[in-house]
Design a protein around this motif. Structure first.
Motif, PDB file in Angstrom:
ATOM      1  N   ASP A  97       0.836  -1.201   0.000  1.00 31.18           N
ATOM      2  CA  ASP A  97       0.000   0.000   0.000  1.00 31.18           C
ATOM      3  C   ASP A  97       0.872   1.252   0.000  1.00 31.18           C
ATOM      4  O   ASP A  97       0.568   2.243  -0.687  1.00 31.18           O
ATOM      5  CB  ASP A  97      -0.924  -0.026   1.214  1.00 31.18           C
ATOM      6  CG  ASP A  97      -1.938   1.108   1.211  1.00 31.18           C
ATOM      7  OD1 ASP A  97      -2.649   1.260   0.199  1.00 31.18           O
ATOM      8  OD2 ASP A  97      -2.013   1.844   2.219  1.00 31.18           O
ATOM      9  N   LEU A  98       1.954   1.226   0.755  1.00 27.11           N
ATOM     10  CA  LEU A  98       2.888   2.353   0.794  1.00 27.11           C
ATOM     11  C   LEU A  98       3.511   2.579  -0.578  1.00 27.11           C
ATOM     12  O   LEU A  98       3.646   3.731  -1.033  1.00 27.11           O
ATOM     13  CB  LEU A  98       3.966   2.081   1.843  1.00 27.11           C
ATOM     14  CG  LEU A  98       5.090   3.105   1.978  1.00 27.11           C
ATOM     15  CD1 LEU A  98       4.535   4.477   2.353  1.00 27.11           C
ATOM     16  CD2 LEU A  98       6.115   2.629   3.012  1.00 27.11           C
ATOM     17  N   TRP A  99       3.895   1.496  -1.242  1.00 29.05           N
ATOM     18  CA  TRP A  99       4.465   1.602  -2.589  1.00 29.05           C
ATOM     19  C   TRP A  99       3.454   2.209  -3.559  1.00 29.05           C
ATOM     20  O   TRP A  99       3.791   3.075  -4.375  1.00 29.05           O
ATOM     21  CB  TRP A  99       4.905   0.218  -3.063  1.00 29.05           C
ATOM     22  CG  TRP A  99       5.254   0.170  -4.516  1.00 29.05           C
ATOM     23  CD1 TRP A  99       6.390   0.653  -5.125  1.00 29.05           C
ATOM     24  CD2 TRP A  99       4.450  -0.378  -5.573  1.00 29.05           C
ATOM     25  NE1 TRP A  99       6.348   0.445  -6.475  1.00 29.05           N
ATOM     26  CE2 TRP A  99       5.167  -0.197  -6.786  1.00 29.05           C
ATOM     27  CE3 TRP A  99       3.211  -1.016  -5.610  1.00 29.05           C
ATOM     28  CZ2 TRP A  99       4.676  -0.626  -8.017  1.00 29.05           C
ATOM     29  CZ3 TRP A  99       2.720  -1.449  -6.826  1.00 29.05           C
ATOM     30  CH2 TRP A  99       3.437  -1.253  -8.010  1.00 29.05           C
ATOM     31  N   ARG A 100       2.193   1.783  -3.479  1.00 27.07           N
ATOM     32  CA  ARG A 100       1.151   2.303  -4.366  1.00 27.07           C
ATOM     33  C   ARG A 100       0.978   3.811  -4.191  1.00 27.07           C
ATOM     34  O   ARG A 100       0.905   4.561  -5.175  1.00 27.07           O
ATOM     35  CB  ARG A 100      -0.166   1.582  -4.077  1.00 27.07           C
ATOM     36  CG  ARG A 100      -1.351   2.065  -4.907  1.00 27.07           C
ATOM     37  CD  ARG A 100      -2.616   1.311  -4.549  1.00 27.07           C
ATOM     38  NE  ARG A 100      -3.024   1.507  -3.158  1.00 27.07           N
ATOM     39  CZ  ARG A 100      -3.715   2.559  -2.730  1.00 27.07           C
ATOM     40  NH1 ARG A 100      -4.058   3.528  -3.588  1.00 27.07           N
ATOM     41  NH2 ARG A 100      -4.068   2.657  -1.466  1.00 27.07           N
ATOM     42  N   LYS A 101       0.937   4.252  -2.943  1.00 25.92           N
ATOM     43  CA  LYS A 101       0.760   5.678  -2.671  1.00 25.92           C
ATOM     44  C   LYS A 101       1.984   6.487  -3.101  1.00 25.92           C
ATOM     45  O   LYS A 101       1.854   7.586  -3.662  1.00 25.92           O
ATOM     46  CB  LYS A 101       0.473   5.890  -1.184  1.00 25.92           C
ATOM     47  CG  LYS A 101      -0.886   5.329  -0.760  1.00 25.92           C
ATOM     48  CD  LYS A 101      -1.050   5.309   0.753  1.00 25.92           C
ATOM     49  CE  LYS A 101      -2.419   4.754   1.133  1.00 25.92           C
ATOM     50  NZ  LYS A 101      -2.581   4.581   2.587  1.00 25.92           N
ATOM     51  N   THR A 102       3.165   5.958  -2.860  1.00 26.70           N
ATOM     52  CA  THR A 102       4.388   6.640  -3.282  1.00 26.70           C
ATOM     53  C   THR A 102       4.448   6.745  -4.801  1.00 26.70           C
ATOM     54  O   THR A 102       4.823   7.785  -5.357  1.00 26.70           O
ATOM     55  CB  THR A 102       5.621   5.889  -2.755  1.00 26.70           C
ATOM     56  OG1 THR A 102       5.553   5.803  -1.327  1.00 26.70           O
ATOM     57  CG2 THR A 102       6.905   6.601  -3.147  1.00 26.70           C
ATOM     58  N   SER A 103       4.068   5.669  -5.482  1.00 25.17           N
ATOM     59  CA  SER A 103       4.081   5.670  -6.949  1.00 25.17           C
ATOM     60  C   SER A 103       3.154   6.735  -7.509  1.00 25.17           C
ATOM     61  O   SER A 103       3.453   7.362  -8.539  1.00 25.17           O
ATOM     62  CB  SER A 103       3.673   4.292  -7.481  1.00 25.17           C
ATOM     63  OG  SER A 103       4.631   3.320  -7.144  1.00 25.17           O
ATOM     64  N   ALA A 104       2.025   6.964  -6.844  1.00 28.01           N
ATOM     65  CA  ALA A 104       1.088   7.989  -7.308  1.00 28.01           C
ATOM     66  C   ALA A 104       1.745   9.369  -7.286  1.00 28.01           C
ATOM     67  O   ALA A 104       1.548  10.182  -8.205  1.00 28.01           O
ATOM     68  CB  ALA A 104      -0.164   7.975  -6.439  1.00 28.01           C
ATOM     69  N   VAL A 105       2.524   9.650  -6.254  1.00 30.83           N
ATOM     70  CA  VAL A 105       3.204  10.944  -6.153  1.00 30.83           C
ATOM     71  C   VAL A 105       4.293  11.056  -7.214  1.00 30.83           C
ATOM     72  O   VAL A 105       4.416  12.080  -7.907  1.00 30.83           O
ATOM     73  CB  VAL A 105       3.790  11.149  -4.746  1.00 30.83           C
ATOM     74  CG1 VAL A 105       4.512  12.496  -4.653  1.00 30.83           C
ATOM     75  CG2 VAL A 105       2.696  11.060  -3.684  1.00 30.83           C
ATOM     76  N   LEU A 106       5.081  10.008  -7.380  1.00 31.70           N
ATOM     77  CA  LEU A 106       6.152  10.028  -8.379  1.00 31.70           C
ATOM     78  C   LEU A 106       5.587  10.125  -9.791  1.00 31.70           C
ATOM     79  O   LEU A 106       6.133  10.843 -10.641  1.00 31.70           O
ATOM     80  CB  LEU A 106       7.024   8.779  -8.231  1.00 31.70           C
ATOM     81  CG  LEU A 106       7.885   8.730  -6.966  1.00 31.70           C
ATOM     82  CD1 LEU A 106       8.496   7.345  -6.784  1.00 31.70           C
ATOM     83  CD2 LEU A 106       8.982   9.785  -7.021  1.00 31.70           C
ATOM     84  N   ASP A 107       4.482   9.427 -10.056  1.00 29.18           N
ATOM     85  CA  ASP A 107       3.842   9.509 -11.372  1.00 29.18           C
ATOM     86  C   ASP A 107       3.340  10.925 -11.640  1.00 29.18           C
ATOM     87  O   ASP A 107       3.421  11.422 -12.778  1.00 29.18           O
ATOM     88  CB  ASP A 107       2.687   8.518 -11.460  1.00 29.18           C
ATOM     89  CG  ASP A 107       3.156   7.073 -11.519  1.00 29.18           C
ATOM     90  OD1 ASP A 107       4.358   6.840 -11.797  1.00 29.18           O
ATOM     91  OD2 ASP A 107       2.324   6.170 -11.280  1.00 29.18           O
ATOM     92  N   CYS A 108       2.829  11.582 -10.610  1.00 30.21           N
ATOM     93  CA  CYS A 108       2.361  12.958 -10.755  1.00 30.21           C
ATOM     94  C   CYS A 108       3.520  13.880 -11.142  1.00 30.21           C
ATOM     95  O   CYS A 108       3.386  14.716 -12.056  1.00 30.21           O
ATOM     96  CB  CYS A 108       1.707  13.433  -9.458  1.00 30.21           C
ATOM     97  SG  CYS A 108       1.250  15.187  -9.439  1.00 30.21           S
ATOM     98  N   LEU A 109       4.646  13.741 -10.484  1.00 30.37           N
ATOM     99  CA  LEU A 109       5.809  14.570 -10.813  1.00 30.37           C
ATOM    100  C   LEU A 109       6.272  14.296 -12.240  1.00 30.37           C
ATOM    101  O   LEU A 109       6.676  15.227 -12.962  1.00 30.37           O
ATOM    102  CB  LEU A 109       6.939  14.313  -9.819  1.00 30.37           C
ATOM    103  CG  LEU A 109       6.672  14.745  -8.372  1.00 30.37           C
ATOM    104  CD1 LEU A 109       7.831  14.345  -7.471  1.00 30.37           C
ATOM    105  CD2 LEU A 109       6.430  16.255  -8.283  1.00 30.37           C
ATOM    106  N   ASP A 110       6.212  13.040 -12.668  1.00 32.74           N
ATOM    107  CA  ASP A 110       6.566  12.706 -14.046  1.00 32.74           C
ATOM    108  C   ASP A 110       5.635  13.423 -15.033  1.00 32.74           C
ATOM    109  O   ASP A 110       6.077  13.992 -16.040  1.00 32.74           O
ATOM    110  CB  ASP A 110       6.486  11.197 -14.270  1.00 32.74           C
ATOM    111  CG  ASP A 110       7.670  10.449 -13.670  1.00 32.74           C
ATOM    112  OD1 ASP A 110       8.687  11.107 -13.364  1.00 32.74           O
ATOM    113  OD2 ASP A 110       7.572   9.224 -13.498  1.00 32.74           O
TER     114      ASP A 110
END
Length: 460
Positions: free
Chosen positions: A354-367
């Motif tokens: 779940d932590l990875w999923r939430k972190t990925s959402a932030v990184l994808d947004c920056l991308d």
């Protein structure tokens, strides 16, 4: 205020070599005593103080004026915090697994308090509650090592264990290792060790130093997961050097332990399984490797540990002063670790997914925004540097006003070209809080100049 700032400047000046003036050492004790007595005007002003006054100007101004620094948290509701009248989503916490808010852990603590009281006041050498043995055994099993030794904090480990391990030998410390590692190295130097610095993440530069065949014992000090970039060191490369050159690799993995772990075919996320730290995550052994980590981040408890052999453990019990003299961890902290290890074993991998999923959402947004972050690991520490370091105060105010609480990184805490802010995602952040953060980041990118994307490739 000036007294405390000077204490920090003195520490930094020692590291930078500024305290030698005309081959004579500044009497720091006299200087600080006079300042604390309120008579700074009677002191000469050495050039290094002027340099540090100028260097720390940005940070001092930020601390004085920005609501995102030195804030008083008035109330907590989940991962929401209240500062004065303002409620914010907390992305400055390092409680990565959310154990600080885990009801199963919280509800288990009163039984431990009923049995042990709030705080055992013995030094551990005099009387050590059996809870420590339970924790050390549990950590050893989790990490796959012979034994572990628990101290109250990582800082106390660095200050007391590094000098013991280095003796009158040589310490090789990474240029951007955590400041508390440098403090331990400076203390070791005062005991006769030689300290040499190698470039950040540069195994070749380290090998250049190791080839000089300096005095033994030889100790290599690095971070595991870097506290700013969120990236993991190339541990196999450094471990190989340690073995080839008969050195001990000393790894501070405060931000990796609990988050990343051993890789398996059935893992639920790229973080791996069990959260048993960077050594297992990298598929490495503990030959010539010592892992040091805290339990104050992923496990939300005042405690820290190191891996060791039973023989070294017996030595450190008498050679490391905190074991003899410092106050032990409170019972609630020890209980939190014990219950946290149980929760980790049963549900930890799902929490990390779940932590990875939430972190990925932030990184994808920056991308999508075309914004640079040095994070290429996908781990939950996301640094966002600004295009103009002068904007740090305004950016902090914008984030605060829009309900996002982050960690500001001003000069000289980071180089000027890395001034910005750090987002720390935790499992306790709700999806709604993540969505709110993505919206705030989008509006921030519209209103301020952030560094453009550098085609960062994220590790799987």
């Amino acid at each position: 205020m000036r007294f405390f700032l000077l204490c920090d400047w003195v520490t930094e000046a020692k590291a930078a070599g500024f305290l030698k003036i005309r081959d004579r050492t500044v009497d720091v004790a006299l200087m600080t005593a006079r300042i604390s007595a309120g008579s700074p005007a009677a002191l000469p002003t050495p050039s290094w103080i002027d340099k540090w006054l100028a260097a720390c100007h940005d940070l001092a101004e930020l601390e004085r004026s920005n609501p995102m620094t030195d804030a008083v948290i008035d109330e907590v509701d989940g991962r929401k915090i209240r500062v004065g009248d303002q409620w914010l989503s907390d992305f400055a916490s390092c409680n990565y697994l959310g154990f600080d808010l885990e009801r199963e852990i919280i509800e288990a603590i009163p039984a431990y308090l009923d049995r042990w009281g709030t705080h055992p006041s013995w030094s551990r050498l005099l009387g050590s509650p059996v809870l420590y043995e339970q924790i050390e055994k549990g950590l050893a099993e989790l990490l796959g090592v012979e034994d572990t030794l628990v101290f109250p904090t990582i800082t106390l480990i660095h200050m007391s264990v590094i000098p013991v391990l280095a003796g009158a030998g040589t310490i090789y410390v990474e240029s951007r290792a955590h400041k508390t590692i440098y403090e331990g190295c400076q203390f070791a130097a005062s005991r006769g060790a030689t300290v040499k610095r190698f470039e950040f993440e540069d195994a070749e530069d380290l090998e250049r130093l190791l080839k000089q065949r300096d005095r033994s014992p030889r100790l290599i000090c690095i971070d595991g997961v870097n506290s700013m970039t969120g990236n993991a060191v190339d541990l196999p490369a450094f471990a190989e050097l340690a073995r080839n050159y008969e050195a001990l690799l000393y790894v501070d993995d405060a931000h990796g332990f609990g988050v990343i772990g051993e890789r398996t075919a059935d893992e639920l996320s790229p973080y791996g399984n069990r959260g048993n730290s960077i050594v297992r995550h990298a598929g490495e052994s503990y030959d010539n490797v010592m892992l040091v980590s805290g339990l104050s981040k992923a496990y939300s408890s005042l405690a820290a540990f190191l891996t060791c052999t039973p023989e070294l453990k017996r030595l450190l019990k008498t050679a490391a002063p905190p074991y003899l003299y410092s106050g032990p961890s409170p019972i609630a902290s020890l209980a939190t670790v014990i219950k946290g290890l149980e929760v980790n074993e049963r549900r930890g991998d799902a929490i990390r997914a779940d932590l990875w999923r939430k972190t990925s959402a932030v990184l994808d947004c920056l991308d999508r925004l075309g914004v640079h972050t040095p994070n290429r690991s996908g781990f939950p520490i996301i640094e966002v540097p600004l295009a103009r370091h002068e904007d740090i105060d305004a950016v902090g105010r914008f984030l605060f006003k829009n309900g996002a609480y982050v960690t500001l990184a001003a000069y000289p805490l980071v180089p000027r070209d890395e001034v910005g802010f750090r987002v720390q995602v935790t499992a306790a952040n709700t999806d709604a809080e993540i969505e709110s953060l993505l919206d705030v980041l989008s509006r921030l990118a519209t209103n301020f100049d952030l560094q453009p994307s550098r085609n960062r490739k994220r590790a799987a």
